[in-house]
Design a protein around this motif. Sequence first.
Motif, PDB file in Angstrom:
ATOM      1  N   UNK A  20       0.835  -1.206   0.000  1.00 20.85           N
ATOM      2  CA  UNK A  20       0.000   0.000   0.000  1.00 20.85           C
ATOM      3  C   UNK A  20       0.868   1.254   0.000  1.00 20.85           C
ATOM      4  N   UNK A  21       1.957   1.215   0.761  1.00 20.23           N
ATOM      5  CA  UNK A  21       2.849   2.373   0.832  1.00 20.23           C
ATOM      6  C   UNK A  21       3.620   2.560  -0.473  1.00 20.23           C
ATOM      7  N   UNK A  22       4.076   1.469  -1.052  1.00 23.85           N
ATOM      8  CA  UNK A  22       4.798   1.560  -2.323  1.00 23.85           C
ATOM      9  C   UNK A  22       3.897   2.116  -3.422  1.00 23.85           C
ATOM     10  N   UNK A  23       2.675   1.628  -3.478  1.00 29.60           N
ATOM     11  CA  UNK A  23       1.732   2.130  -4.482  1.00 29.60           C
ATOM     12  C   UNK A  23       1.391   3.584  -4.229  1.00 29.60           C
ATOM     13  N   UNK A  24       1.267   3.953  -2.952  1.00 25.21           N
ATOM     14  CA  UNK A  24       0.950   5.338  -2.617  1.00 25.21           C
ATOM     15  C   UNK A  24       2.057   6.297  -3.010  1.00 25.21           C
ATOM     16  N   UNK A  25       3.310   5.907  -2.786  1.00 21.96           N
ATOM     17  CA  UNK A  25       4.416   6.775  -3.175  1.00 21.96           C
ATOM     18  C   UNK A  25       4.491   6.913  -4.690  1.00 21.96           C
ATOM     19  N   UNK A  26       4.171   5.846  -5.404  1.00 23.30           N
ATOM     20  CA  UNK A  26       4.156   5.929  -6.863  1.00 23.30           C
ATOM     21  C   UNK A  26       3.112   6.925  -7.330  1.00 23.30           C
ATOM     22  N   UNK A  27       1.931   6.908  -6.697  1.00 25.55           N
ATOM     23  CA  UNK A  27       0.894   7.887  -7.038  1.00 25.55           C
ATOM     24  C   UNK A  27       1.376   9.301  -6.730  1.00 25.55           C
ATOM     25  N   UNK A  28       2.039   9.468  -5.587  1.00 23.13           N
ATOM     26  CA  UNK A  28       2.548  10.776  -5.184  1.00 23.13           C
ATOM     27  C   UNK A  28       3.528  11.326  -6.217  1.00 23.13           C
ATOM     28  N   UNK A  29       4.460  10.491  -6.644  1.00 22.60           N
ATOM     29  CA  UNK A  29       5.466  10.908  -7.618  1.00 22.60           C
ATOM     30  C   UNK A  29       4.815  11.261  -8.953  1.00 22.60           C
ATOM     31  N   UNK A  30       3.777  10.523  -9.309  1.00 25.65           N
ATOM     32  CA  UNK A  30       3.107  10.751 -10.588  1.00 25.65           C
ATOM     33  C   UNK A  30       1.975  11.768 -10.477  1.00 25.65           C
ATOM     34  N   UNK A  31       1.799  12.353  -9.278  1.00 26.56           N
ATOM     35  CA  UNK A  31       0.759  13.360  -9.044  1.00 26.56           C
ATOM     36  C   UNK A  31      -0.643  12.815  -9.332  1.00 26.56           C
ATOM     37  N   UNK A  32      -0.888  11.590  -8.904  1.00 31.20           N
ATOM     38  CA  UNK A  32      -2.185  10.942  -9.095  1.00 31.20           C
ATOM     39  C   UNK A  32      -2.812  10.669  -7.729  1.00 31.20           C
ATOM     40  N   UNK A  33      -3.066  11.710  -6.979  1.00 30.10           N
ATOM     41  CA  UNK A  33      -3.517  11.583  -5.600  1.00 30.10           C
ATOM     42  C   UNK A  33      -4.879  10.914  -5.513  1.00 30.10           C
ATOM     43  N   UNK A  34      -4.964   9.880  -4.661  1.00 22.82           N
ATOM     44  CA  UNK A  34      -6.219   9.149  -4.489  1.00 22.82           C
ATOM     45  C   UNK A  34      -6.988   9.611  -3.258  1.00 22.82           C
ATOM     46  N   UNK A  35      -6.313  10.269  -2.331  1.00 23.34           N
ATOM     47  CA  UNK A  35      -6.941  10.644  -1.062  1.00 23.34           C
ATOM     48  C   UNK A  35      -7.099  12.160  -1.000  1.00 23.34           C
ATOM     49  N   UNK A  36      -8.204  12.666  -1.531  1.00 23.58           N
ATOM     50  CA  UNK A  36      -8.389  14.111  -1.601  1.00 23.58           C
ATOM     51  C   UNK A  36      -9.618  14.610  -0.847  1.00 23.58           C
ATOM     52  N   UNK A  37     -10.600  13.738  -0.613  1.00 28.04           N
ATOM     53  CA  UNK A  37     -11.825  14.169   0.064  1.00 28.04           C
ATOM     54  C   UNK A  37     -11.657  14.021   1.574  1.00 28.04           C
ATOM     55  N   UNK A  38     -11.051  15.021   2.189  1.00 24.34           N
ATOM     56  CA  UNK A  38     -10.731  14.937   3.609  1.00 24.34           C
ATOM     57  C   UNK A  38     -11.971  14.959   4.489  1.00 24.34           C
ATOM     58  N   UNK A  39     -12.990  15.728   4.105  1.00 20.75           N
ATOM     59  CA  UNK A  39     -14.206  15.777   4.910  1.00 20.75           C
ATOM     60  C   UNK A  39     -14.896  14.419   4.949  1.00 20.75           C
ATOM     61  N   UNK A  40     -14.895  13.720   3.819  1.00 24.86           N
ATOM     62  CA  UNK A  40     -15.456  12.368   3.782  1.00 24.86           C
ATOM     63  C   UNK A  40     -14.673  11.445   4.714  1.00 24.86           C
ATOM     64  N   UNK A  41     -13.355  11.599   4.734  1.00 23.17           N
ATOM     65  CA  UNK A  41     -12.518  10.772   5.607  1.00 23.17           C
ATOM     66  C   UNK A  41     -12.774  11.096   7.073  1.00 23.17           C
ATOM     67  N   UNK A  42     -13.036  12.359   7.387  1.00 19.21           N
ATOM     68  CA  UNK A  42     -13.385  12.737   8.754  1.00 19.21           C
ATOM     69  C   UNK A  42     -14.636  11.992   9.204  1.00 19.21           C
ATOM     70  N   UNK A  43     -15.625  11.952   8.348  1.00 22.59           N
ATOM     71  CA  UNK A  43     -16.877  11.274   8.672  1.00 22.59           C
ATOM     72  C   UNK A  43     -16.690   9.769   8.799  1.00 22.59           C
ATOM     73  N   UNK A  44     -15.853   9.204   7.929  1.00 20.20           N
ATOM     74  CA  UNK A  44     -15.633   7.758   7.942  1.00 20.20           C
ATOM     75  C   UNK A  44     -14.882   7.293   9.188  1.00 20.20           C
ATOM     76  N   UNK A  45     -14.030   8.162   9.721  1.00 24.46           N
ATOM     77  CA  UNK A  45     -13.163   7.749  10.827  1.00 24.46           C
ATOM     78  C   UNK A  45     -13.577   8.326  12.173  1.00 24.46           C
TER      79      UNK A  45
END
Length: 212
Positions: A20-45
């Motif tokens: 998960x971390x390796x895939x996440x860093x690859x997204x970061x380097x390629x500017x393909x962010x998957x985690x952008x809806x922070x308010x939704x994450x607040x509600x989920x957690x």
Amino acid sequence: MRLHSSKDQASLTPALALSFLKEGNQRFVENLKAHSNLLEQVNETKANQFPFAIILSCIDSRTSAELIFDQGLGDIFSTRIAGNVLNDDIIGSMEFACKLAGSKLIVVLGHSNCGAIKGACHGTELGHLTALLSKVQTSIDTVIHDHPTADLKDQSTIDQVSFENVIFTLDHILERSTVLKEMFEQGEIGLVGAFYKVETGEVDFVKELFTL
């Protein structure tokens, strides 16, 4: 990687958590962010959290683990201290994360162009910082032993000390915690050393410890 229950978390292996971390860093380097809806994450957690990893990193403003690995709220525990050094409180935090909160992976994340490591190499002394930087001395000694002509004022040498500090820190976690050592030997957790390049955004995973 959003885990919605303790069952989801328990089903993970340490190796899968690392992926998960390796895939996440690859997204970061390629500017393909998957985690952008922070308010939704607040509600989920808001009721609970099920982080899959705990990451020990430096306080450097460029090294936020959540950003580097493209993780959202509730995905990872983030422990930060100048020079990503180890102390009893950090080990206790790792024990909490893994034994009580169910995390599967411990990551020690160093980085290039580290101000704390530079300070240690230059012999900086300042209040309580002096004792903190002294924890880097073994890594400095290792680099000088392996490269007797190395210049501790040179950035490449400082980065090598940062690299050695990751390995030193990683190798001493299990020595200092019987709780984590037992979990590791039973295959419940893995440990990983990683090195972040502030120049490119890439993370090199330099040492991976798993029990087969």
